[in-house]
Design an enzyme around this catalytic site. Sequence first.
Site, PDB file in Angstrom:
ATOM      1  N   SER A  17      -7.653 -57.683  28.550  1.00 22.28           N
ATOM      2  CA  SER A  17      -7.112 -58.937  29.065  1.00 22.28           C
ATOM      3  C   SER A  17      -5.595 -58.865  29.199  1.00 22.28           C
ATOM      4  O   SER A  17      -4.981 -59.727  29.807  1.00 22.28           O
ATOM      5  CB  SER A  17      -7.477 -60.072  28.106  1.00 22.28           C
ATOM      6  OG  SER A  17      -6.759 -59.896  26.894  1.00 22.28           O
ATOM      7  N   GLY A  18      -4.985 -57.846  28.598  1.00 26.52           N
ATOM      8  CA  GLY A  18      -3.526 -57.822  28.507  1.00 26.52           C
ATOM      9  C   GLY A  18      -3.071 -58.283  27.136  1.00 26.52           C
ATOM     10  O   GLY A  18      -1.929 -58.076  26.743  1.00 26.52           O
ATOM     11  N   GLY A  19      -3.968 -58.911  26.385  1.00 24.19           N
ATOM     12  CA  GLY A  19      -3.638 -59.420  25.061  1.00 24.19           C
ATOM     13  C   GLY A  19      -3.857 -58.372  23.977  1.00 24.19           C
ATOM     14  O   GLY A  19      -4.346 -57.277  24.238  1.00 24.19           O
ATOM     15  N   VAL A  20      -3.494 -58.746  22.745  1.00 23.28           N
ATOM     16  CA  VAL A  20      -3.477 -57.770  21.662  1.00 23.28           C
ATOM     17  C   VAL A  20      -4.885 -57.363  21.196  1.00 23.28           C
ATOM     18  O   VAL A  20      -5.143 -56.191  20.947  1.00 23.28           O
ATOM     19  CB  VAL A  20      -2.603 -58.268  20.478  1.00 23.28           C
ATOM     20  CG1 VAL A  20      -3.066 -59.598  19.962  1.00 23.28           C
ATOM     21  CG2 VAL A  20      -2.580 -57.252  19.349  1.00 23.28           C
TER      22      VAL A  20
ATOM     23  N   SER B 208      -7.988 -57.198  22.651  1.00 22.75           N
ATOM     24  CA  SER B 208      -8.740 -56.247  23.475  1.00 22.75           C
ATOM     25  C   SER B 208      -8.005 -54.914  23.548  1.00 22.75           C
ATOM     26  O   SER B 208      -8.637 -53.854  23.607  1.00 22.75           O
ATOM     27  CB  SER B 208      -8.995 -56.826  24.870  1.00 22.75           C
ATOM     28  OG  SER B 208      -7.789 -57.073  25.550  1.00 22.75           O
ATOM     29  N   ALA B 209      -6.678 -54.950  23.494  1.00 21.23           N
ATOM     30  CA  ALA B 209      -5.913 -53.699  23.564  1.00 21.23           C
ATOM     31  C   ALA B 209      -6.157 -52.841  22.321  1.00 21.23           C
ATOM     32  O   ALA B 209      -6.378 -51.632  22.413  1.00 21.23           O
ATOM     33  CB  ALA B 209      -4.423 -54.002  23.714  1.00 21.23           C
TER      34      ALA B 209
ATOM     35  N   TYR C 193     -10.116 -74.399  -8.984  1.00 18.83           N
ATOM     36  CA  TYR C 193     -11.504 -74.874  -9.135  1.00 18.83           C
ATOM     37  C   TYR C 193     -12.390 -73.762  -9.693  1.00 18.83           C
ATOM     38  O   TYR C 193     -13.255 -74.001 -10.537  1.00 18.83           O
ATOM     39  CB  TYR C 193     -12.041 -75.347  -7.782  1.00 18.83           C
ATOM     40  CG  TYR C 193     -13.443 -75.926  -7.852  1.00 18.83           C
ATOM     41  CD1 TYR C 193     -13.641 -77.232  -8.271  1.00 18.83           C
ATOM     42  CD2 TYR C 193     -14.551 -75.153  -7.511  1.00 18.83           C
ATOM     43  CE1 TYR C 193     -14.926 -77.758  -8.351  1.00 18.83           C
ATOM     44  CE2 TYR C 193     -15.836 -75.666  -7.587  1.00 18.83           C
ATOM     45  CZ  TYR C 193     -16.018 -76.971  -8.004  1.00 18.83           C
ATOM     46  OH  TYR C 193     -17.287 -77.495  -8.089  1.00 18.83           O
TER      47      TYR C 193
ATOM     48  N   GLU D  53      -2.184 -67.156  -5.234  1.00 23.83           N
ATOM     49  CA  GLU D  53      -2.190 -66.664  -3.851  1.00 23.83           C
ATOM     50  C   GLU D  53      -1.094 -67.283  -2.992  1.00 23.83           C
ATOM     51  O   GLU D  53      -0.827 -66.789  -1.897  1.00 23.83           O
ATOM     52  CB  GLU D  53      -3.573 -66.915  -3.208  1.00 23.83           C
ATOM     53  CG  GLU D  53      -3.885 -68.354  -2.814  1.00 23.83           C
ATOM     54  CD  GLU D  53      -4.441 -69.214  -3.944  1.00 23.83           C
ATOM     55  OE1 GLU D  53      -4.205 -68.873  -5.125  1.00 23.83           O
ATOM     56  OE2 GLU D  53      -5.076 -70.249  -3.644  1.00 23.83           O
TER      57      GLU D  53
END
Length: 513
Positions: free
Chosen positions: A226-229, A231-232, A85, A174
């Site tokens: 939180s233990g998650g990626v 926030s780590a 487009y 892409e």
Amino acid sequence: MDPAFDRVLVVDFGAQYAQLIARRVREARVYSEIVPHTILAAEVAALRPAALVLSGGPASVHVEGAPRLDPDIYTLGIPIFGICYGAQLIAQQLGGVVAHTGRGEYGRTALRVTGTRSALFADLPPEQDVWMSHFDSIQTAPAGFDVTASTSEAPVAALESLERRILGVQFHPEVAHTARGQEVLEHFLFDVAGCRPTWTMASIIDTSVEAIRAQVGTEKVICGLSGGVDSAVAAALVHKAVGDQLTCVFVDTGLMRAGEADQVEETFRRQFRVDLVHVKAADRFLDALEDIADPERKRKIIGETFIRVFEEVAAEHADARFLVQGTLYPDIIESGTKDAAKIKSHHNVGGLPDDMQFSLVEPLRSLFKDEVRRLGEQLGLPEDIVWRQPFPGPGLAVRIVGTITRERVDVLRAADAVVTEEIKRAGLYRELWQSFAVLPAVRTVGVMGDERTYAYPIVIRAVTSDDAMTADWARLPYDVLERISTRLINEVPGVNRVALDITSKPPGTIEWE
Ligand code: XMP
């Protein structure tokens, strides 16, 4: 001063297209940002981009009210590359002809390079397969443009004005189906626009560290883990920038996965030597949840308890002025640009009250998830954290149907650990969006040895997905299912039956509550 990164603006004419292009530009180590197509020439000029890429989109240039580019943008002298487009817009707005021929092209298409004065196809074979998805076709390029490629249905499959540094392609460079697409894009970025490939993980870290230091100064900072990626990685980055000024807070709700709290301790306290407050609040959460079976009430109680616990810790660190949040780029795009209207996954982990007087530090706000993971690896975070599957804020509570007791949480946590271990051992953990155990609210009869049992079933839930908005149940190999089933029955007391959830989303949700 020379800024560290060149910036490419991807003008959004259709959300999925723009995000994918933005990521491809970044894969070429050039920083990119998505902007709405309503952006004005003066706004573009103020951002001082090295180049513009116009995305594809679902509209036809002939439709009344079809999105356009502010025509003054073409006169700024900034290199422009239009895709699908975007290429049709260039043709139409600069005086060429775009027609409804009634014959579009969809899917794999043979492309012939025709012009000799081509920057896009330099060094590329004269014939290549490209991915097409268009109904209208450019029939005539505007004056001053060379037609450098065509297909059987598209006489102008690529147009280039190297003088004006405005170029376009009808196909989608892409997408992975266009095998040489990344090279076409890079020819534009490097050979036409003169971008520098300086946006590397190492330089992102350097720039972020500088920015965090400039924002925070000598003030104290708090970060919830939180233990998650997300926030780590955010915490690791801020710690690299301001060291002891950072205090991390990990609230153990008693509803975490097996080993999660230990992993946070090990990584942040022992490896990174971060000042870590580990709040062991399991009793508080589980007491508050006693006898509660309604899923929304469970969520509300967990959310409120989390806020209270966090407030208490914050009160002990009353001198902290800044709060770290792991906001990612897709969250910003979704609330920012009109056309990138993807729906955000619900309720973020541990939402905090608005009246907390913190300024936010959001070091990941320009990054996509896969970039955050790579950054985490570069910062030295362990694989277990960097590649962790998404986990809901209320934790195991949304996987325990009916009332939550300590005993039932223990059963589910042990079952979840078995599922995760076997999925990892089979090499499936990263390709699955989520894989976990669910504990229903029924018990059924079984027989183990000579004895009849009356115990819980465990349901195995494993899904593939790109964004959690839709998902398909994963076709796990039978031998993996068999190992999981045998181990659940043998190793987890209180389980005597194993079932598999084969519901896609919609109509099902990923979680059970
Ligand atoms: P559903 O179950 O709605 O889940 O298909 C979609 C995605 O969201 C996660 N999820 C949650 N995340 N708080 C969260 O932070 C919640 O209450 C919650 N409920 C579901 C779920 O794990 C999946 O990735």
